[in-house]
Design a protein around this motif. Sequence first.
Motif, PDB file in Angstrom:
ATOM      1  N   MET A  46       0.819  -1.210   0.000  1.00  0.00           N
ATOM      2  CA  MET A  46       0.000   0.000   0.000  1.00  0.00           C
ATOM      3  C   MET A  46       0.856   1.264   0.000  1.00  0.00           C
ATOM      4  O   MET A  46       0.462   2.291  -0.552  1.00  0.00           O
ATOM      5  CB  MET A  46      -0.955  -0.003   1.194  1.00  0.00           C
ATOM      6  CG  MET A  46      -2.013  -1.081   1.106  1.00  0.00           C
ATOM      7  SD  MET A  46      -2.876  -1.140  -0.483  1.00  0.00           S
ATOM      8  CE  MET A  46      -3.784   0.373  -0.407  1.00  0.00           C
ATOM      9  N   ARG A  47       2.038   1.200   0.593  1.00  0.00           N
ATOM     10  CA  ARG A  47       2.946   2.347   0.560  1.00  0.00           C
ATOM     11  C   ARG A  47       3.342   2.665  -0.883  1.00  0.00           C
ATOM     12  O   ARG A  47       3.382   3.818  -1.296  1.00  0.00           O
ATOM     13  CB  ARG A  47       4.174   2.034   1.417  1.00  0.00           C
ATOM     14  CG  ARG A  47       4.897   3.263   1.885  1.00  0.00           C
ATOM     15  CD  ARG A  47       5.997   2.930   2.884  1.00  0.00           C
ATOM     16  NE  ARG A  47       5.425   2.459   4.147  1.00  0.00           N
ATOM     17  CZ  ARG A  47       5.793   1.343   4.759  1.00  0.00           C
ATOM     18  NH1 ARG A  47       6.717   0.565   4.241  1.00  0.00           N
ATOM     19  NH2 ARG A  47       5.233   0.985   5.904  1.00  0.00           N
ATOM     20  N   LYS A  48       3.617   1.611  -1.649  1.00  0.00           N
ATOM     21  CA  LYS A  48       3.968   1.787  -3.055  1.00  0.00           C
ATOM     22  C   LYS A  48       2.766   2.286  -3.857  1.00  0.00           C
ATOM     23  O   LYS A  48       2.894   3.179  -4.699  1.00  0.00           O
ATOM     24  CB  LYS A  48       4.484   0.469  -3.627  1.00  0.00           C
ATOM     25  CG  LYS A  48       5.019   0.579  -5.035  1.00  0.00           C
ATOM     26  CD  LYS A  48       5.814  -0.651  -5.424  1.00  0.00           C
ATOM     27  CE  LYS A  48       4.937  -1.696  -6.022  1.00  0.00           C
ATOM     28  NZ  LYS A  48       5.681  -2.801  -6.641  1.00  0.00           N
ATOM     29  N   VAL A  49       1.587   1.737  -3.576  1.00  0.00           N
ATOM     30  CA  VAL A  49       0.376   2.140  -4.286  1.00  0.00           C
ATOM     31  C   VAL A  49       0.064   3.607  -4.031  1.00  0.00           C
ATOM     32  O   VAL A  49      -0.300   4.340  -4.954  1.00  0.00           O
ATOM     33  CB  VAL A  49      -0.810   1.229  -3.894  1.00  0.00           C
ATOM     34  CG1 VAL A  49      -2.128   1.809  -4.362  1.00  0.00           C
ATOM     35  CG2 VAL A  49      -0.615  -0.156  -4.469  1.00  0.00           C
ATOM     36  N   VAL A  50       0.216   4.063  -2.802  1.00  0.00           N
ATOM     37  CA  VAL A  50      -0.075   5.459  -2.471  1.00  0.00           C
ATOM     38  C   VAL A  50       0.873   6.394  -3.207  1.00  0.00           C
ATOM     39  O   VAL A  50       0.454   7.438  -3.725  1.00  0.00           O
ATOM     40  CB  VAL A  50      -0.020   5.681  -0.943  1.00  0.00           C
ATOM     41  CG1 VAL A  50      -0.019   7.153  -0.594  1.00  0.00           C
ATOM     42  CG2 VAL A  50      -1.190   4.992  -0.273  1.00  0.00           C
ATOM     43  N   ALA A  51       2.137   6.041  -3.285  1.00  0.00           N
ATOM     44  CA  ALA A  51       3.104   6.893  -3.993  1.00  0.00           C
ATOM     45  C   ALA A  51       2.760   6.989  -5.478  1.00  0.00           C
ATOM     46  O   ALA A  51       2.769   8.089  -6.062  1.00  0.00           O
ATOM     47  CB  ALA A  51       4.518   6.347  -3.804  1.00  0.00           C
ATOM     48  N   VAL A  52       2.449   5.864  -6.093  1.00  0.00           N
ATOM     49  CA  VAL A  52       2.091   5.875  -7.515  1.00  0.00           C
ATOM     50  C   VAL A  52       0.766   6.606  -7.722  1.00  0.00           C
ATOM     51  O   VAL A  52       0.592   7.343  -8.699  1.00  0.00           O
ATOM     52  CB  VAL A  52       2.023   4.434  -8.074  1.00  0.00           C
ATOM     53  CG1 VAL A  52       1.482   4.414  -9.492  1.00  0.00           C
ATOM     54  CG2 VAL A  52       3.396   3.786  -8.024  1.00  0.00           C
ATOM     55  N   ASN A  53      -0.167   6.440  -6.784  1.00  0.00           N
ATOM     56  CA  ASN A  53      -1.454   7.101  -6.881  1.00  0.00           C
ATOM     57  C   ASN A  53      -1.298   8.622  -6.869  1.00  0.00           C
ATOM     58  O   ASN A  53      -1.926   9.329  -7.664  1.00  0.00           O
ATOM     59  CB  ASN A  53      -2.353   6.648  -5.724  1.00  0.00           C
ATOM     60  CG  ASN A  53      -3.764   7.126  -5.860  1.00  0.00           C
ATOM     61  OD1 ASN A  53      -4.221   7.418  -6.952  1.00  0.00           O
ATOM     62  ND2 ASN A  53      -4.461   7.192  -4.750  1.00  0.00           N
ATOM     63  N   MET A  54      -0.468   9.131  -5.986  1.00  0.00           N
ATOM     64  CA  MET A  54      -0.265  10.582  -5.920  1.00  0.00           C
ATOM     65  C   MET A  54       0.400  11.104  -7.196  1.00  0.00           C
ATOM     66  O   MET A  54       0.032  12.162  -7.706  1.00  0.00           O
ATOM     67  CB  MET A  54       0.584  10.944  -4.696  1.00  0.00           C
ATOM     68  CG  MET A  54      -0.102  10.619  -3.389  1.00  0.00           C
ATOM     69  SD  MET A  54      -1.689  11.431  -3.193  1.00  0.00           S
ATOM     70  CE  MET A  54      -1.165  13.063  -2.824  1.00  0.00           C
ATOM     71  N   ALA A  55       1.359  10.366  -7.724  1.00  0.00           N
ATOM     72  CA  ALA A  55       2.013  10.775  -8.968  1.00  0.00           C
ATOM     73  C   ALA A  55       1.031  10.730 -10.140  1.00  0.00           C
ATOM     74  O   ALA A  55       1.031  11.635 -10.998  1.00  0.00           O
ATOM     75  CB  ALA A  55       3.211   9.873  -9.252  1.00  0.00           C
ATOM     76  N   ALA A  56       0.178   9.719 -10.176  1.00  0.00           N
ATOM     77  CA  ALA A  56      -0.798   9.604 -11.255  1.00  0.00           C
ATOM     78  C   ALA A  56      -1.827  10.725 -11.184  1.00  0.00           C
ATOM     79  O   ALA A  56      -2.216  11.290 -12.214  1.00  0.00           O
ATOM     80  CB  ALA A  56      -1.492   8.245 -11.194  1.00  0.00           C
ATOM     81  N   LEU A  57      -2.259  11.065  -9.992  1.00  0.00           N
ATOM     82  CA  LEU A  57      -3.199  12.180  -9.840  1.00  0.00           C
ATOM     83  C   LEU A  57      -2.563  13.494 -10.271  1.00  0.00           C
ATOM     84  O   LEU A  57      -3.197  14.322 -10.932  1.00  0.00           O
ATOM     85  CB  LEU A  57      -3.682  12.271  -8.393  1.00  0.00           C
ATOM     86  CG  LEU A  57      -4.706  11.238  -7.970  1.00  0.00           C
ATOM     87  CD1 LEU A  57      -4.969  11.343  -6.474  1.00  0.00           C
ATOM     88  CD2 LEU A  57      -5.997  11.422  -8.735  1.00  0.00           C
ATOM     89  N   ALA A  58      -1.312  13.694  -9.894  1.00  0.00           N
ATOM     90  CA  ALA A  58      -0.612  14.913 -10.292  1.00  0.00           C
ATOM     91  C   ALA A  58      -0.463  14.978 -11.813  1.00  0.00           C
ATOM     92  O   ALA A  58      -0.651  16.052 -12.411  1.00  0.00           O
ATOM     93  CB  ALA A  58       0.759  14.972  -9.624  1.00  0.00           C
ATOM     94  N   ALA A  59      -0.143  13.863 -12.442  1.00  0.00           N
ATOM     95  CA  ALA A  59      -0.012  13.843 -13.901  1.00  0.00           C
ATOM     96  C   ALA A  59      -1.337  14.154 -14.573  1.00  0.00           C
ATOM     97  O   ALA A  59      -1.391  14.923 -15.542  1.00  0.00           O
ATOM     98  CB  ALA A  59       0.511  12.482 -14.366  1.00  0.00           C
ATOM     99  N   SER A  60      -2.414  13.601 -14.051  1.00  0.00           N
ATOM    100  CA  SER A  60      -3.734  13.860 -14.630  1.00  0.00           C
ATOM    101  C   SER A  60      -4.117  15.330 -14.493  1.00  0.00           C
ATOM    102  O   SER A  60      -4.633  15.933 -15.432  1.00  0.00           O
ATOM    103  CB  SER A  60      -4.791  12.991 -13.951  1.00  0.00           C
ATOM    104  OG  SER A  60      -4.601  11.653 -14.269  1.00  0.00           O
ATOM    105  N   VAL A  61      -3.873  15.896 -13.331  1.00  0.00           N
ATOM    106  CA  VAL A  61      -4.206  17.315 -13.106  1.00  0.00           C
ATOM    107  C   VAL A  61      -3.381  18.209 -14.017  1.00  0.00           C
ATOM    108  O   VAL A  61      -3.910  19.132 -14.645  1.00  0.00           O
ATOM    109  CB  VAL A  61      -4.007  17.679 -11.624  1.00  0.00           C
ATOM    110  CG1 VAL A  61      -4.042  19.176 -11.414  1.00  0.00           C
ATOM    111  CG2 VAL A  61      -5.066  17.006 -10.772  1.00  0.00           C
TER     112      VAL A  61
END
Length: 75
Positions: A46-61
Motif C-alpha cells: 500500500m505504501r507503493k500504491v499510495v506513492a504511484v497514486n499521488m504521482a498519477a493524480l498529479a499527472a492527470s491534473v
Amino acid sequence: MTIWDGLIWGGTALTAAGLVGLAWCIVTAARAKARSLADDQMRATMRKVVAVNMAALAASVLGLMFVVLGIMLGN
C-alpha cells in the motif's frame, strides 16, 4: 498544427498516462486485498500504491491544465 495544438495533445497524453497509473493502483490494491497478505506485506504494497497514486493524480491534473490552457490560448 500550432504550438497550442501540441499543448492540447501533450496534455491529453499526460492525462491518459495518469489514468493508466490510477487503473494500476486500483488493480494492485484489489489484488493485495484478495491475497490476504500479512500486515507487513500489505503495508509495503500500500505504501507503493499510495506513492504511484499521488504521482498519477498529479499527472492527470497537470495534463488537464495543459489541455485547458491550450484551448484558452489557442483561440
